[in-house]
Design a protein around this motif. Structure first.
Motif, PDB file in Angstrom:
ATOM      1  N   ASN A  18     -64.303  -5.780 107.682  1.00  0.00           N
ATOM      2  CA  ASN A  18     -64.528  -4.379 107.373  1.00  0.00           C
ATOM      3  C   ASN A  18     -64.486  -4.170 105.860  1.00  0.00           C
ATOM      4  OD1 ASN A  18     -64.614  -1.630 107.116  1.00  0.00           O
ATOM      5  ND2 ASN A  18     -63.242  -1.252 108.826  1.00  0.00           N
ATOM      6  N   VAL A  19     -65.636  -4.191 105.241  1.00  0.00           N
ATOM      7  CA  VAL A  19     -65.762  -4.108 103.790  1.00  0.00           C
ATOM      8  C   VAL A  19     -65.212  -2.797 103.243  1.00  0.00           C
ATOM      9  CG1 VAL A  19     -67.433  -4.041 101.892  1.00  0.00           C
ATOM     10  CG2 VAL A  19     -67.722  -5.671 103.761  1.00  0.00           C
ATOM     11  N   LYS A  20     -65.396  -1.706 103.972  1.00  0.00           N
ATOM     12  CA  LYS A  20     -64.960  -0.393 103.492  1.00  0.00           C
ATOM     13  C   LYS A  20     -63.461  -0.387 103.189  1.00  0.00           C
ATOM     14  CE  LYS A  20     -66.747   3.278 105.251  1.00  0.00           C
ATOM     15  NZ  LYS A  20     -67.115   4.314 106.214  1.00  0.00           N
ATOM     16  N   HIS A  21     -62.676  -1.080 104.008  1.00  0.00           N
ATOM     17  CA  HIS A  21     -61.227  -1.046 103.847  1.00  0.00           C
ATOM     18  C   HIS A  21     -60.672  -2.173 102.988  1.00  0.00           C
ATOM     19  CE1 HIS A  21     -60.948   2.232 106.631  1.00  0.00           C
ATOM     20  NE2 HIS A  21     -61.672   1.561 107.497  1.00  0.00           N
ATOM     21  N   SER A  22     -61.186  -3.380 103.150  1.00  0.00           N
ATOM     22  CA  SER A  22     -60.558  -4.526 102.506  1.00  0.00           C
ATOM     23  C   SER A  22     -61.469  -5.297 101.563  1.00  0.00           C
ATOM     24  CB  SER A  22     -60.030  -5.485 103.573  1.00  0.00           C
ATOM     25  OG  SER A  22     -59.056  -4.839 104.345  1.00  0.00           O
ATOM     26  N   GLY A  23     -62.548  -4.732 101.125  1.00  0.00           N
ATOM     27  CA  GLY A  23     -63.422  -5.419 100.200  1.00  0.00           C
ATOM     28  C   GLY A  23     -64.184  -6.551 100.873  1.00  0.00           C
ATOM     29  N   VAL A  24     -64.756  -7.430 100.068  1.00  0.00           N
ATOM     30  CA  VAL A  24     -65.526  -8.555 100.593  1.00  0.00           C
ATOM     31  C   VAL A  24     -64.770  -9.854 100.371  1.00  0.00           C
ATOM     32  CG1 VAL A  24     -67.776  -7.443 100.347  1.00  0.00           C
ATOM     33  CG2 VAL A  24     -66.884  -8.790  98.465  1.00  0.00           C
ATOM     34  N   ILE A  33     -72.176  -6.779  90.482  1.00  0.00           N
ATOM     35  CA  ILE A  33     -71.130  -7.663  89.974  1.00  0.00           C
ATOM     36  C   ILE A  33     -70.824  -7.272  88.536  1.00  0.00           C
ATOM     37  CG2 ILE A  33     -70.464 -10.031  89.446  1.00  0.00           C
ATOM     38  CD1 ILE A  33     -72.173 -10.920  91.813  1.00  0.00           C
ATOM     39  N   SER A  34     -69.639  -6.729  88.361  1.00  0.00           N
ATOM     40  CA  SER A  34     -69.144  -6.339  87.038  1.00  0.00           C
ATOM     41  C   SER A  34     -67.635  -6.538  87.054  1.00  0.00           C
ATOM     42  CB  SER A  34     -69.478  -4.871  86.756  1.00  0.00           C
ATOM     43  OG  SER A  34     -68.759  -4.034  87.638  1.00  0.00           O
ATOM     44  N   GLU A  35     -67.027  -6.460  85.900  1.00  0.00           N
ATOM     45  CA  GLU A  35     -65.570  -6.602  85.846  1.00  0.00           C
ATOM     46  C   GLU A  35     -64.900  -5.541  86.710  1.00  0.00           C
ATOM     47  OE1 GLU A  35     -61.844  -6.626  82.699  1.00  0.00           O
ATOM     48  OE2 GLU A  35     -63.889  -6.836  81.926  1.00  0.00           O
ATOM     49  N   ASP A  36     -65.400  -4.310  86.643  1.00  0.00           N
ATOM     50  CA  ASP A  36     -64.813  -3.211  87.431  1.00  0.00           C
ATOM     51  C   ASP A  36     -64.931  -3.455  88.934  1.00  0.00           C
ATOM     52  OD1 ASP A  36     -64.052  -1.840  85.164  1.00  0.00           O
ATOM     53  OD2 ASP A  36     -65.798  -0.509  85.171  1.00  0.00           O
ATOM     54  N   SER A  37     -66.106  -3.918  89.394  1.00  0.00           N
ATOM     55  CA  SER A  37     -66.283  -4.138  90.834  1.00  0.00           C
ATOM     56  C   SER A  37     -65.442  -5.313  91.322  1.00  0.00           C
ATOM     57  CB  SER A  37     -67.759  -4.339  91.192  1.00  0.00           C
ATOM     58  OG  SER A  37     -68.273  -5.495  90.590  1.00  0.00           O
ATOM     59  N   ILE A  38     -65.282  -6.335  90.502  1.00  0.00           N
ATOM     60  CA  ILE A  38     -64.435  -7.479  90.865  1.00  0.00           C
ATOM     61  C   ILE A  38     -62.975  -7.045  90.963  1.00  0.00           C
ATOM     62  CG2 ILE A  38     -63.507  -9.672  89.999  1.00  0.00           C
ATOM     63  CD1 ILE A  38     -66.392 -10.272  88.998  1.00  0.00           C
ATOM     64  N   VAL A  39     -62.508  -6.307  89.963  1.00  0.00           N
ATOM     65  CA  VAL A  39     -61.119  -5.832  89.967  1.00  0.00           C
ATOM     66  C   VAL A  39     -60.881  -4.904  91.153  1.00  0.00           C
ATOM     67  CG1 VAL A  39     -59.417  -4.433  88.714  1.00  0.00           C
ATOM     68  CG2 VAL A  39     -60.747  -6.176  87.504  1.00  0.00           C
ATOM     69  N   GLU A  40     -61.833  -4.009  91.436  1.00  0.00           N
ATOM     70  CA  GLU A  40     -61.696  -3.080  92.568  1.00  0.00           C
ATOM     71  C   GLU A  40     -61.641  -3.841  93.887  1.00  0.00           C
ATOM     72  OE1 GLU A  40     -61.134   0.308  94.722  1.00  0.00           O
ATOM     73  OE2 GLU A  40     -61.008   0.080  92.559  1.00  0.00           O
ATOM     74  N   ASN A  41     -62.491  -4.838  94.044  1.00  0.00           N
ATOM     75  CA  ASN A  41     -62.484  -5.634  95.270  1.00  0.00           C
ATOM     76  C   ASN A  41     -61.153  -6.365  95.442  1.00  0.00           C
ATOM     77  OD1 ASN A  41     -64.105  -6.696  97.597  1.00  0.00           O
ATOM     78  ND2 ASN A  41     -63.571  -8.626  96.610  1.00  0.00           N
ATOM     79  N   LEU A  42     -60.686  -7.003  94.382  1.00  0.00           N
ATOM     80  CA  LEU A  42     -59.400  -7.709  94.455  1.00  0.00           C
ATOM     81  C   LEU A  42     -58.259  -6.737  94.763  1.00  0.00           C
ATOM     82  CD1 LEU A  42     -59.778 -10.222  91.502  1.00  0.00           C
ATOM     83  CD2 LEU A  42     -59.850 -10.745  93.952  1.00  0.00           C
ATOM     84  N   LYS A  43     -58.320  -5.548  94.188  1.00  0.00           N
ATOM     85  CA  LYS A  43     -57.285  -4.540  94.437  1.00  0.00           C
ATOM     86  C   LYS A  43     -57.289  -4.105  95.903  1.00  0.00           C
ATOM     87  CE  LYS A  43     -55.680  -0.025  92.883  1.00  0.00           C
ATOM     88  NZ  LYS A  43     -55.918   1.103  91.971  1.00  0.00           N
ATOM     89  N   LYS A  44     -58.481  -3.825  96.465  1.00  0.00           N
ATOM     90  CA  LYS A  44     -58.580  -3.447  97.879  1.00  0.00           C
ATOM     91  C   LYS A  44     -57.984  -4.531  98.765  1.00  0.00           C
ATOM     92  CE  LYS A  44     -62.878  -0.781  97.877  1.00  0.00           C
ATOM     93  NZ  LYS A  44     -64.280  -0.827  98.334  1.00  0.00           N
ATOM     94  N   ARG A  45     -58.340  -5.763  98.501  1.00  0.00           N
ATOM     95  CA  ARG A  45     -57.863  -6.877  99.314  1.00  0.00           C
ATOM     96  C   ARG A  45     -56.345  -7.044  99.166  1.00  0.00           C
ATOM     97  NH1 ARG A  45     -61.100  -9.831 101.833  1.00  0.00           N
ATOM     98  NH2 ARG A  45     -60.008 -11.797 101.540  1.00  0.00           N
ATOM     99  N   TYR A  46     -55.861  -6.949  97.945  1.00  0.00           N
ATOM    100  CA  TYR A  46     -54.427  -7.074  97.677  1.00  0.00           C
ATOM    101  C   TYR A  46     -53.641  -5.994  98.427  1.00  0.00           C
ATOM    102  CZ  TYR A  46     -50.044  -7.043  95.051  1.00  0.00           C
ATOM    103  OH  TYR A  46     -48.724  -7.075  94.694  1.00  0.00           O
ATOM    104  N   MET A  47     -54.147  -4.773  98.424  1.00  0.00           N
ATOM    105  CA  MET A  47     -53.452  -3.667  99.098  1.00  0.00           C
ATOM    106  C   MET A  47     -53.370  -3.893 100.602  1.00  0.00           C
ATOM    107  SD  MET A  47     -52.481  -1.950  96.567  1.00  0.00           S
ATOM    108  CE  MET A  47     -51.800  -0.500  97.303  1.00  0.00           C
ATOM    109  N   ASP A  48     -54.285  -4.669 101.183  1.00  0.00           N
ATOM    110  CA  ASP A  48     -54.277  -4.989 102.612  1.00  0.00           C
ATOM    111  C   ASP A  48     -53.715  -6.384 102.886  1.00  0.00           C
ATOM    112  OD1 ASP A  48     -55.298  -2.531 103.344  1.00  0.00           O
ATOM    113  OD2 ASP A  48     -57.376  -3.210 103.343  1.00  0.00           O
ATOM    114  N   ASP A  49     -53.027  -6.955 101.891  1.00  0.00           N
ATOM    115  CA  ASP A  49     -52.385  -8.270 101.993  1.00  0.00           C
ATOM    116  C   ASP A  49     -53.361  -9.433 102.166  1.00  0.00           C
ATOM    117  OD1 ASP A  49     -49.803  -7.414 101.529  1.00  0.00           O
ATOM    118  OD2 ASP A  49     -49.343  -7.140 103.646  1.00  0.00           O
TER     119      ASP A  49
END
Length: 119
Positions: A18-24, A33-49
């Motif tokens: 589910n990309v909407k909740h936990s990134g890719v 692909i940009s620094e912001d999108s990479i950081v946002e994706n890592l943050k989403k995934r981190y928040m969902d463990d």
């Protein structure tokens, strides 16, 4: 979507996440692909463990600063002999792939572990 693998347990399919909740799982799939999108994706995934994320053949791991149940016998069985994208990103997938390349394909392997301090 999960299907029953050859070892009798359910295997994960990376496209079903589910990309909407936990990134890719693999950031080459980000629409931009940009620094912001990479950081946002890592943050989403981190928040969902989800502490492991691919970017192509590179594995990124974010320190969760807590105990995580990612390193048991179940995970060893799940990743042993599986293709990289059959299961969620994990250090065991990288290690198994490298081991097979070394033994079967007789290719030299190299692992670089780098620590980046928090900003």
């Amino acid at each position: 979507m999960a299907d029953k693998g050859s070892k009798g347990h359910y295997r994960y399919h990376w496209q079903s996440h589910n990309v909407k909740h936990s990134g890719v799982d693999d950031m080459v799939l980000l629409s931009k692909i940009s620094e912001d999108s990479i950081v946002e994706n890592l943050k989403k995934r981190y928040m969902d463990d989800y502490i492991f994320t691919y970017i192509g053949s590179v594995l990124i791991s974010v320190n969760p600063f807590k105990q995580m149940p990612y390193f048991g016998e179940k995970e060893v069985e799940m990743y042993q002999g599986a293709a990289q994208y059959e299961n969620p990103p994990h250090i065991y997938a990288l290690a198994d792939n490298m081991y097979r390349n070394m033994i079967i394909d007789r290719e030299n392997q190299c692992v670089i572990i780098s620590k980046r301090s928090s900003v």
